[in-house]
Scaffold this motif. Structure first.
Motif, PDB file in Angstrom:
ATOM      1  N   PRO A 261      22.747  14.865 -26.015  1.00 14.51           N
ATOM      2  CA  PRO A 261      22.566  15.491 -24.691  1.00 14.51           C
ATOM      3  C   PRO A 261      21.384  14.895 -23.926  1.00 14.51           C
ATOM      4  O   PRO A 261      21.489  14.615 -22.726  1.00 14.51           O
ATOM      5  CB  PRO A 261      22.338  16.966 -25.032  1.00 14.51           C
ATOM      6  CG  PRO A 261      23.036  17.159 -26.336  1.00 14.51           C
ATOM      7  CD  PRO A 261      22.823  15.877 -27.088  1.00 14.51           C
ATOM      8  N   VAL A 262      20.268  14.686 -24.605  1.00 12.11           N
ATOM      9  CA  VAL A 262      19.095  14.099 -23.955  1.00 12.11           C
ATOM     10  C   VAL A 262      19.369  12.656 -23.553  1.00 12.11           C
ATOM     11  O   VAL A 262      19.034  12.229 -22.442  1.00 12.11           O
ATOM     12  CB  VAL A 262      17.870  14.170 -24.893  1.00 12.11           C
ATOM     13  CG1 VAL A 262      16.684  13.411 -24.290  1.00 12.11           C
ATOM     14  CG2 VAL A 262      17.485  15.618 -25.150  1.00 12.11           C
ATOM     15  N   ALA A 263      19.983  11.899 -24.449  1.00 12.84           N
ATOM     16  CA  ALA A 263      20.280  10.500 -24.150  1.00 12.84           C
ATOM     17  C   ALA A 263      21.205  10.373 -22.944  1.00 12.84           C
ATOM     18  O   ALA A 263      21.010   9.497 -22.082  1.00 12.84           O
ATOM     19  CB  ALA A 263      20.909   9.834 -25.374  1.00 12.84           C
ATOM     20  N   LEU A 264      22.197  11.252 -22.853  1.00 12.83           N
ATOM     21  CA  LEU A 264      23.117  11.201 -21.715  1.00 12.83           C
ATOM     22  C   LEU A 264      22.416  11.588 -20.418  1.00 12.83           C
ATOM     23  O   LEU A 264      22.670  10.986 -19.366  1.00 12.83           O
ATOM     24  CB  LEU A 264      24.315  12.123 -21.967  1.00 12.83           C
ATOM     25  CG  LEU A 264      25.391  11.549 -22.899  1.00 12.83           C
ATOM     26  CD1 LEU A 264      26.378  12.623 -23.309  1.00 12.83           C
ATOM     27  CD2 LEU A 264      26.120  10.389 -22.232  1.00 12.83           C
ATOM     28  N   SER A 403      27.629   6.922 -26.668  1.00 10.90           N
ATOM     29  CA  SER A 403      27.785   7.859 -25.550  1.00 10.90           C
ATOM     30  C   SER A 403      27.071   7.351 -24.309  1.00 10.90           C
ATOM     31  O   SER A 403      27.610   7.407 -23.196  1.00 10.90           O
ATOM     32  CB  SER A 403      27.242   9.233 -25.938  1.00 10.90           C
ATOM     33  OG  SER A 403      27.879   9.732 -27.087  1.00 10.90           O
ATOM     34  N   SER A 404      25.856   6.860 -24.489  1.00  7.66           N
ATOM     35  CA  SER A 404      25.076   6.383 -23.343  1.00  7.66           C
ATOM     36  C   SER A 404      25.674   5.115 -22.748  1.00  7.66           C
ATOM     37  O   SER A 404      25.637   4.917 -21.534  1.00  7.66           O
ATOM     38  CB  SER A 404      23.629   6.143 -23.771  1.00  7.66           C
ATOM     39  OG  SER A 404      23.012   7.346 -24.169  1.00  7.66           O
ATOM     40  N   GLN A 405      26.214   4.247 -23.599  1.00  6.19           N
ATOM     41  CA  GLN A 405      26.884   3.054 -23.078  1.00  6.19           C
ATOM     42  C   GLN A 405      28.085   3.431 -22.220  1.00  6.19           C
ATOM     43  O   GLN A 405      28.281   2.879 -21.128  1.00  6.19           O
ATOM     44  CB  GLN A 405      27.323   2.157 -24.241  1.00  6.19           C
ATOM     45  CG  GLN A 405      26.194   1.379 -24.893  1.00  6.19           C
ATOM     46  CD  GLN A 405      26.636   0.683 -26.165  1.00  6.19           C
ATOM     47  OE1 GLN A 405      27.604   1.080 -26.817  1.00  6.19           O
ATOM     48  NE2 GLN A 405      25.925  -0.354 -26.560  1.00  6.19           N
ATOM     49  N   VAL A 406      28.891   4.366 -22.703  1.00  7.03           N
ATOM     50  CA  VAL A 406      30.066   4.785 -21.932  1.00  7.03           C
ATOM     51  C   VAL A 406      29.639   5.404 -20.605  1.00  7.03           C
ATOM     52  O   VAL A 406      30.235   5.123 -19.556  1.00  7.03           O
ATOM     53  CB  VAL A 406      30.934   5.762 -22.744  1.00  7.03           C
ATOM     54  CG1 VAL A 406      32.035   6.347 -21.859  1.00  7.03           C
ATOM     55  CG2 VAL A 406      31.558   5.054 -23.942  1.00  7.03           C
ATOM     56  N   ALA A 407      28.611   6.241 -20.623  1.00  5.25           N
ATOM     57  CA  ALA A 407      28.130   6.850 -19.381  1.00  5.25           C
ATOM     58  C   ALA A 407      27.661   5.783 -18.402  1.00  5.25           C
ATOM     59  O   ALA A 407      27.972   5.835 -17.200  1.00  5.25           O
ATOM     60  CB  ALA A 407      27.003   7.837 -19.683  1.00  5.25           C
ATOM     61  N   ALA A 408      26.906   4.799 -18.893  1.00  5.92           N
ATOM     62  CA  ALA A 408      26.423   3.731 -18.024  1.00  5.92           C
ATOM     63  C   ALA A 408      27.580   2.912 -17.464  1.00  5.92           C
ATOM     64  O   ALA A 408      27.578   2.528 -16.285  1.00  5.92           O
ATOM     65  CB  ALA A 408      25.454   2.832 -18.790  1.00  5.92           C
ATOM     66  N   LEU A 409      28.591   2.658 -18.292  1.00  6.47           N
ATOM     67  CA  LEU A 409      29.741   1.879 -17.826  1.00  6.47           C
ATOM     68  C   LEU A 409      30.589   2.676 -16.843  1.00  6.47           C
ATOM     69  O   LEU A 409      31.194   2.100 -15.929  1.00  6.47           O
ATOM     70  CB  LEU A 409      30.575   1.415 -19.015  1.00  6.47           C
ATOM     71  CG  LEU A 409      29.880   0.407 -19.936  1.00  6.47           C
ATOM     72  CD1 LEU A 409      30.764   0.074 -21.130  1.00  6.47           C
ATOM     73  CD2 LEU A 409      29.497  -0.864 -19.179  1.00  6.47           C
TER      74      LEU A 409
END
Length: 610
Positions: A261-264, A403-409
């Motif tokens: 959650p924090v990373a996202l 998760s963070s990679q997908v959010a950034a993409l």
């Protein structure tokens, strides 16, 4: 792969070297060792196994000194053994060396040195380095010039650190493998990665390829291979020391699952404005308008994130393909000035992905690195960089970075679509509801927090712990999630697990399905009826089926034996939430099997050799 730590300063170095090695053990744990320089010369202690074995040796046979180097090894040349552990020395013990990378011409150099009377004690490629240095010392060179002479003979990739008897300095160089300096008032550090010394200092200097550095009590001096001075300024990393420690958790992997959650939030924060426009400051307005197609290159978990991102782009009407970086570098796709090559790499140091990035040099294509590490090689070599902001990830099995990679993409896809005024398919035809996607992207951290907090996967890990095989299936963005789920499961449980596109099941893999094959199906809310047909094909062969999908999906819930629900979001993001369940399923299954969850056999976190 391997981890390097060096330290010079006041008081003894051994305790801080051991702390650095423990912090770097995710990079390799076949063996570990340290060497210190003191009034007796150079003393070395090394031992096969994890750092605890080295700690026990040091308790039996202590050493001390203000200057030292350390190493935790992931084997490439030579089996794990005391003899093959680093540091390595010359015949007379005048110099000690630690190394990460592969020296491709080591056989030729070894034969040359043996012919000159040098005796080798290990099977490693690394041992040629101290002998090369010693040969130059015999010719009258000082340690710095002897070190440079040795480096000039090497072919391949390396990060090397060396100490020499009678000299208060650490000598180091890098080419293709990372090195970073840490600056503190009482000591100076050198390491493969920032977490090695993060609890001592947050002031860092990132070194670049072909840099040679000499670290002394007075600080550091960086030059190129010819000796010309280089300016490598320091900066403060925004990671806290606690980010790289387990705290109350038994494993880094579980801690990092819970940190999603924090990373996202960090990945998304400040990147969507009040008018629902994606603001990626890395790209000036209008810069992406002429992009005709996007080519992703990546490996492992990053490859699955790239597959996910590619599907999001295609939903927005933008041509996109994905290539495995370890293939693209040697069999590249056609590119031109309308191509954006996106290198996805958590560490920014993945050798295969860097090779693909470099394959684009000399073409008209533009390059973008999507990475987690400021100062990494990918961040420096790509035309532009999009940071995923996940914070340090220590567990070998990537979790929060996916998760963070997908959010950034997802943000990148929206930014490109905005600039090109791309017209997606109508929602009724499987297209994208853009406003809903951005709204759900904003609430994705809260949604994934509810999944992680529920932890319903533990019960299923216990129920199906004795299965022969685990098949993961999905469709659309559920397909890369199936691949990622299988990867997590196999790498930390050591059980057989495979991921398939749901429709692929009946084109061969179904022959392997029995009543002792667990099928885990990811549903996203789009085309679920087809995935249900595939589930029924598996169930008719006696396979138990676990479904993971939207809370409101009654049809999917009724089609499976067990169902793990995720909050209702647009189908494009449902896979991110389903993946959290799969991470927990793998984690609990590995814990039940008493596996080394953070340090799975034969694997290392940062793959810096091809």
């Amino acid at each position: 792969m391997c981890g390097i730590i060096a330290r010079i300063g006041e008081n003894g170095a051994v305790d801080e070297l051991m702390t650095g090695l423990r912090n770097l053990e995710y990079r390799g744990y076949d063996s570990a060792g340290i060497a210190v320089a003191n009034e007796h010369g150079i003393e070395v202690r090394k031992r096969e196994g994890e750092t605890d074995a080295l700690h026990a040796l040091l308790s039996e046979s202590p050493i001390d000194g203000p200057i030292g180097i350390g190493h935790t090894r992931w084997s490439t040349h030579g089996r794990p053994s005391d003899a093959n552990a680093h540091p390595h020395t010359d015949d007379d013990g005048r110099v000690a060396v630690v190394h990460n990378g592969i020296i491709r011409n080591h056989d030729r150099l070894r034969n040359e040195l043996v012919a000159r009377g040098h005796e080798f004690e290990s099977e490693t490629d690394t041992e040629v380095v101290p002998h090369l240095v010693a040969a130059s010392l015999d010719e009258g060179l000082d340690p710095e010039d002897a070190f440079r002479a040795a480096i000039e003979r090497l072919e391949g990739s390396y990060a090397i650190a060396m100490i020499a008897e009678g000299y208060d300095a650490v000598y180091a160089a890098r080419s293709g493998s990372p090195l970073v300096i840490g600056l503190d008032d009482d000591a100076t550090y050198l390491a493969s990665d920032v977490p090695a010394f993060l609890e001592f200092t947050e002031q860092v200097v990132y070194l670049e390829d072909d840099d040679v550095v000499v670290i002394t009590d007075d600080g550091y001096r960086v030059t190129d291979l010819d000796g010309a001075a280089l300016d490598r300024s320091s900066e403060v990393v925004d990671w806290a020391a606690g980010d790289a420690q387990k705290g109350a958790y038994n494993h880094f992997m579980r801690k990092e699952i819970d940190e999603q959650p924090v990373a996202l939030r960090q990945a998304i924060e400040g990147r969507i404005d009040d008018d629902d426009r994606v603001d990626l400051s890395v790209f000036p307005n209008g810069e992406l308008a002429e992009i005709d197609d996007v080519v992703f290159v990546a490996c492992g978990t990053s490859y699955h994130a790239a597959m996910y991102g590619s599907r999001l782009l295609r939903r927005r009407g933008i041509r996109s393909t994905v290539a495995r970086a370890n293939e693209f570098a040697y069999d590249p796709l056609p590119v031109d000035e309308g191509t954006l090559i996106v290198a996805v790499t958590q560490s920014g140091e993945t050798a295969d992905t860097l090779a693909s990035l470099r394959a684009a040099v000399g073409t008209d294509a533009r390059t973008l690195a999507v990475t987690n590490v400021v100062g990494s090689t990918a961040a420096r070599e790509a035309d532009e960089t999009l940071f995923i902001r996940a914070g340090p990830e220590i567990g070998v099995a990537a979790t929060k970075t996916f998760s963070s990679q997908v959010a950034a993409l997802a943000l990148l896809a929206e930014r490109i679509a905005d600039e090109q005024e791309a017209v997606p398919l109508p929602v009724a035809d499987g297209g994208l509801d853009r406003s809903q996607l951005l709204a759900d992207l904003r609430r994705l951290p809260d949604a994934i927090e509810s999944v992680v907090a529920s932890d319903d996967a533990l019960r299923l890990a216990e129920r199906y712990r004795d299965a022969d095989s685990y098949f993961f299936i999905g469709r659309g963005v559920g397909y890369p999630v199936a691949l990622e789920g299988a990867l997590k499961f196999k790498e930390i449980t050591y059980d057989h697990a495979e991921g398939f596109a749901a429709g692929q099941l009946k084109h061969g893999p179904l022959a392997l399905v029995t009543s002792n094959t667990v099928v885990i199906a990811t549903f996203t809310g789009r085309n679920d009826e087809q995935t249900i047909h595939n589930v029924q094909e598996a169930k008719s062969r006696g396979a138990p089926v676990i479904g993971i999908g939207p809370e409101s999906s009654t049809a999917a819930r009724e089609a499976v034996d067990e169902y793990l629900s995720v909050p209702d979001v647009v189908p494009e993001l449902a896979g991110v939430l389903a993946n959290a369940h799969l991470q927990l399923l793998a984690y609990h299954a590995a814990e039940l099997r008493d596996r080394a969850i953070d340090k799975p056999r034969n694997l290392a976190k940062s793959v810096t050799v091809e």
